[in-house]
Design an enzyme around this catalytic site. Structure first.
Site, PDB file in Angstrom:
ATOM      1  CE1 TYR A 147      -4.010   2.050   0.493  1.00  0.00           C
ATOM      2  CE2 TYR A 147      -2.763   3.313   2.426  1.00  0.00           C
ATOM      3  CZ  TYR A 147      -3.848   3.211   1.582  1.00  0.00           C
ATOM      4  OH  TYR A 147      -4.637   4.134   1.774  1.00  0.00           O
ATOM      5  CG  ASP A 148       2.738   2.293   3.501  1.00  0.00           C
ATOM      6  OD1 ASP A 148       1.750   2.126   3.721  1.00  0.00           O
ATOM      7  OD2 ASP A 148       3.420   2.153   4.723  1.00  0.00           O
ATOM      8  CB  VAL A 190     -13.440   5.071  12.950  1.00  0.00           C
ATOM      9  CG1 VAL A 190     -14.748   5.568  13.372  1.00  0.00           C
ATOM     10  CG2 VAL A 190     -12.403   6.043  13.329  1.00  0.00           C
ATOM     11  CB  THR A 212      -1.482   9.399  18.227  1.00  0.00           C
ATOM     12  OG1 THR A 212      -0.374   9.794  17.397  1.00  0.00           O
ATOM     13  CG2 THR A 212      -0.875   9.593  19.741  1.00  0.00           C
TER      14      THR A 212
HETATM   15  P1  NAD Z   1     -12.833   2.341  -0.074  1.00  0.00           P
HETATM   16  O1  NAD Z   1     -12.149   0.604  -0.011  1.00  0.00           O
HETATM   17  O2  NAD Z   1     -14.079   2.123   0.737  1.00  0.00           O
HETATM   18  O3  NAD Z   1     -12.720   2.483  -1.637  1.00  0.00           O
HETATM   19  C1  NAD Z   1     -11.908   2.025  -2.655  1.00  0.00           C
HETATM   20  C2  NAD Z   1     -12.616   1.558  -3.809  1.00  0.00           C
HETATM   21  O4  NAD Z   1     -11.818   1.284  -4.920  1.00  0.00           O
HETATM   22  C3  NAD Z   1     -13.552   0.470  -3.429  1.00  0.00           C
HETATM   23  O5  NAD Z   1     -14.785   0.764  -3.893  1.00  0.00           O
HETATM   24  C4  NAD Z   1     -13.073  -0.653  -4.127  1.00  0.00           C
HETATM   25  O6  NAD Z   1     -13.917  -1.500  -4.663  1.00  0.00           O
HETATM   26  C5  NAD Z   1     -12.381   0.028  -5.421  1.00  0.00           C
HETATM   27  N1  NAD Z   1     -11.053  -0.619  -5.865  1.00  0.00           N
HETATM   28  C6  NAD Z   1     -10.241  -1.194  -5.525  1.00  0.00           C
HETATM   29  N2  NAD Z   1      -9.292  -2.005  -6.273  1.00  0.00           N
HETATM   30  C7  NAD Z   1      -9.918  -1.433  -7.695  1.00  0.00           C
HETATM   31  C8  NAD Z   1      -9.535  -1.599  -9.024  1.00  0.00           C
HETATM   32  N3  NAD Z   1      -8.324  -2.276  -9.170  1.00  0.00           N
HETATM   33  N4  NAD Z   1     -10.101  -1.288  -9.938  1.00  0.00           N
HETATM   34  C9  NAD Z   1     -11.520  -0.515  -9.586  1.00  0.00           C
HETATM   35  N5  NAD Z   1     -11.773  -0.323  -8.342  1.00  0.00           N
HETATM   36  C10 NAD Z   1     -11.053  -0.748  -7.486  1.00  0.00           C
HETATM   37  O7  NAD Z   1     -11.611   2.995   0.721  1.00  0.00           O
HETATM   38  P2  NAD Z   1     -11.750   4.656   0.763  1.00  0.00           P
HETATM   39  O8  NAD Z   1     -11.792   4.828   2.364  1.00  0.00           O
HETATM   40  O9  NAD Z   1     -13.008   5.240   0.339  1.00  0.00           O
HETATM   41  O10 NAD Z   1     -10.525   5.131  -0.033  1.00  0.00           O
HETATM   42  C11 NAD Z   1     -10.662   5.763  -1.179  1.00  0.00           C
HETATM   43  C12 NAD Z   1      -9.158   6.204  -1.492  1.00  0.00           C
HETATM   44  O11 NAD Z   1      -8.896   6.882  -0.684  1.00  0.00           O
HETATM   45  C13 NAD Z   1      -8.009   5.114  -1.712  1.00  0.00           C
HETATM   46  O12 NAD Z   1      -7.474   5.214  -2.802  1.00  0.00           O
HETATM   47  C14 NAD Z   1      -7.375   5.204  -0.603  1.00  0.00           C
HETATM   48  O13 NAD Z   1      -6.113   4.759  -0.443  1.00  0.00           O
HETATM   49  C15 NAD Z   1      -7.607   6.785  -0.062  1.00  0.00           C
HETATM   50  N6  NAD Z   1      -7.287   7.100   1.264  1.00  0.00           N
HETATM   51  C16 NAD Z   1      -8.380   7.004   2.061  1.00  0.00           C
HETATM   52  C17 NAD Z   1      -8.061   7.265   3.433  1.00  0.00           C
HETATM   53  C18 NAD Z   1      -9.228   7.073   4.698  1.00  0.00           C
HETATM   54  O14 NAD Z   1      -9.035   7.381   5.662  1.00  0.00           O
HETATM   55  N7  NAD Z   1     -10.366   6.618   4.214  1.00  0.00           N
HETATM   56  C19 NAD Z   1      -7.017   7.632   4.023  1.00  0.00           C
HETATM   57  C20 NAD Z   1      -5.893   7.831   2.827  1.00  0.00           C
HETATM   58  C21 NAD Z   1      -6.313   7.833   1.566  1.00  0.00           C
HETATM   59  N1  UDP Z   2      -6.281  -0.605  15.623  1.00  0.00           N
HETATM   60  C1  UDP Z   2      -6.570  -1.114  16.847  1.00  0.00           C
HETATM   61  N2  UDP Z   2      -7.869  -1.881  16.826  1.00  0.00           N
HETATM   62  C2  UDP Z   2      -8.490  -2.342  15.810  1.00  0.00           C
HETATM   63  C3  UDP Z   2      -8.117  -1.595  14.356  1.00  0.00           C
HETATM   64  C4  UDP Z   2      -7.018  -0.860  14.463  1.00  0.00           C
HETATM   65  O1  UDP Z   2      -6.123  -0.843  17.842  1.00  0.00           O
HETATM   66  O2  UDP Z   2      -9.436  -2.919  15.762  1.00  0.00           O
HETATM   67  C5  UDP Z   2      -5.353   0.330  15.661  1.00  0.00           C
HETATM   68  C6  UDP Z   2      -4.012  -0.017  14.574  1.00  0.00           C
HETATM   69  O3  UDP Z   2      -3.242  -0.877  14.956  1.00  0.00           O
HETATM   70  C7  UDP Z   2      -3.606   1.429  14.400  1.00  0.00           C
HETATM   71  C8  UDP Z   2      -4.750   2.440  14.464  1.00  0.00           C
HETATM   72  O4  UDP Z   2      -5.785   1.645  15.257  1.00  0.00           O
HETATM   73  O5  UDP Z   2      -2.553   1.675  15.203  1.00  0.00           O
HETATM   74  C9  UDP Z   2      -5.318   2.842  13.174  1.00  0.00           C
HETATM   75  O6  UDP Z   2      -5.728   1.744  12.475  1.00  0.00           O
HETATM   76  P1  UDP Z   2      -6.447   1.697  10.857  1.00  0.00           P
HETATM   77  O7  UDP Z   2      -6.199   0.405  10.273  1.00  0.00           O
HETATM   78  O8  UDP Z   2      -7.610   2.394  10.839  1.00  0.00           O
HETATM   79  O9  UDP Z   2      -5.557   2.739  10.127  1.00  0.00           O
HETATM   80  P2  UDP Z   2      -3.960   2.904   9.676  1.00  0.00           P
HETATM   81  O10 UDP Z   2      -3.051   2.016  10.575  1.00  0.00           O
HETATM   82  O11 UDP Z   2      -3.612   2.703   8.544  1.00  0.00           O
HETATM   83  O12 UDP Z   2      -3.837   4.268  10.157  1.00  0.00           O
END
Ligand code: NAD
Ligand code: UDP
Ligand code: UDP
Length: 304
Positions: A147-148, A190, A212
């Protein structure tokens, strides 16, 4: 002059994408929503399906796509660790091949294109809070790397298409965002805490709960290349989040501690000075208010 009327949203049936499609339709745009339904669902957009300006296309962005649009929002990518680690190779392909295909499309039709990047590009940061100029500290070979590093490579591609092909790009680095339409089994903190509390189950805190995050209620800005941090600078420990969820929901859930997954970042908080200056954007919803809305959504969903 281009009117920027037709818009492609990849990942449009996901949590953030579905809110974005809704917002664009409210602005009278034509919306093509592309999704392979890996983590997104038709239910998230079913209320939009009758709209004549809305088109839902099942398609995987790792394959080429030929459509004519003025703007592209590239959101396709599973965002929760549980889902992106399920098939890590596909996750990297989605970020990297997906970015190449969408940038190639943008180049051919001269569309502007926005990338939903992430705070994960900073990895487990030793600079706090994180400004856009910070290069990050990311493990290239760990379980979060698909992912990263996929998102980092996508940013590289966006800036190379910007320099090399003069594309109109925008890169947003989104920090932990939550709200209605998150997947109930999404695995993110969440949704996990809310669903566990509503079901009266134990709340699973990974590690000591002192790590955090800064939680932002779902929102949508735009305009200029970036990268720009989008998130809520108010920082909470995971333990505080758990207590807050229990306080709002009530019930009898206990907090239990589980092992911390590897490479889990210790702290995270966006420096949003740039978003404030250049976009006039800042979060408006407090964690407490955002949680109330999200809890109401999951309460209704679980009651079905
Ligand atoms: P989500 O999983 O609800 O949405 C991702 C969508 O992409 C889904 O509908 C999934 O079916 C679709 N998808 C995955 N792979 C695909 C592919 N190969 N082709 C077509 N569709 C595909 O997640 P989200 O939270 O809505 O995230 C949306 C975007 O925002 C992502 O790119 C995510 O990395 C980015 N983002 C979200 C957060 C967050 O906290 N929600 C934080 C940082 C970045
Ligand atoms: N986390 C947790 N319990 C859960 C899910 C996540 O304590 O049931 C923790 C997780 O280890 C991380 C933080 O909550 O430290 C945020 O996790 P999340 O997967 O939501 O997002 P990200 O780590 O990608 O910020
Ligand atoms: N592409 C696409 N839709 C288009 C134009 C291009 O999906 O409308 C894909 C195509 O598969 C190509 C990629 O985008 O491999 C990158 O396109 P670009 O023109 O940048 O590179 P090239 O075609 O030279 O590989």
């Amino acid at each position: 002059m281009r009117e920027d009327n037709s818009v492609l949203v990849t990942g449009g049936a996901g949590f953030l994408g579905s809110h974005l499609c809704e917002k664009l339709l409210e602005e009278d745009r034509e919306v093509i929503c592309v999704d392979n339904f890996f983590t997104g669902t038709r239910r998230n957009v079913e209320h939009l399906v009758g709209n004549t300006r809305f088109e839902l296309l099942r398609h995987d962005v790792t394959f080429p796509l030929y459509v004519e649009v003025d703007q592209i929002y590239n959101l396709a990518c599973p965002a929760s660790p549980t889902h992106y680690q399920f098939d890590p190779v596909q996750t990297t392909k989605t970020s990297v091949h997906g970015a190449i295909n969408m940038l190639g499309l943008a180049k051919r039709v001269r569309a502007s294109i926005l990338q939903a990047s992430t705070s994960e590009v900073y990895g487990d940061p030793e600079v706090h809070p994180q400004p856009e100029a910070y290069w990050g500290r990311v493990n290239p070979i760990g379980i979060r790397s698909c992912y990263d590093e996929g998102k980092r490579c996508a940013e590289t591609l966006f800036f190379d298409y910007y320099r090399q092909h003069r594309l109109d790009i925008k890169v947003l680095r989104i920090f932990n965002t939550y709200g209605p339409r998150m997947h109930p089994n999404d695995g993110r903190v969440v949704s996990n805490f809310i669903v566990q509390t509503l079901r009266g189950e134990d709340i699973t805190i990974f590690g000591d709960g002192k790590q955090t995050r800064s939680f932002c209620y779902v929102a949508t800005p735009a305009d200029f290349p970036g990268p720009v941090n989008i998130g809520n600078p108010r920082e909470f420990t995971i333990f505080e989040l758990a207590e807050l969820v229990v306080r709002i929901v009530g019930g009898k859930s206990k907090l239990v501690f589980k092992p911390l997954p590897s490479d889990d970042p210790r702290q995270r908080q966006p420096d949003i000075s740039l978003a404030r200056q250049r976009l006039g954007w800042e979060p408006k919803v407090t964690l407490e208010d955002g949680l109330k809305e999200t809890i109401a959504y999951f309460r209704a969903l679980l009651a079905q």
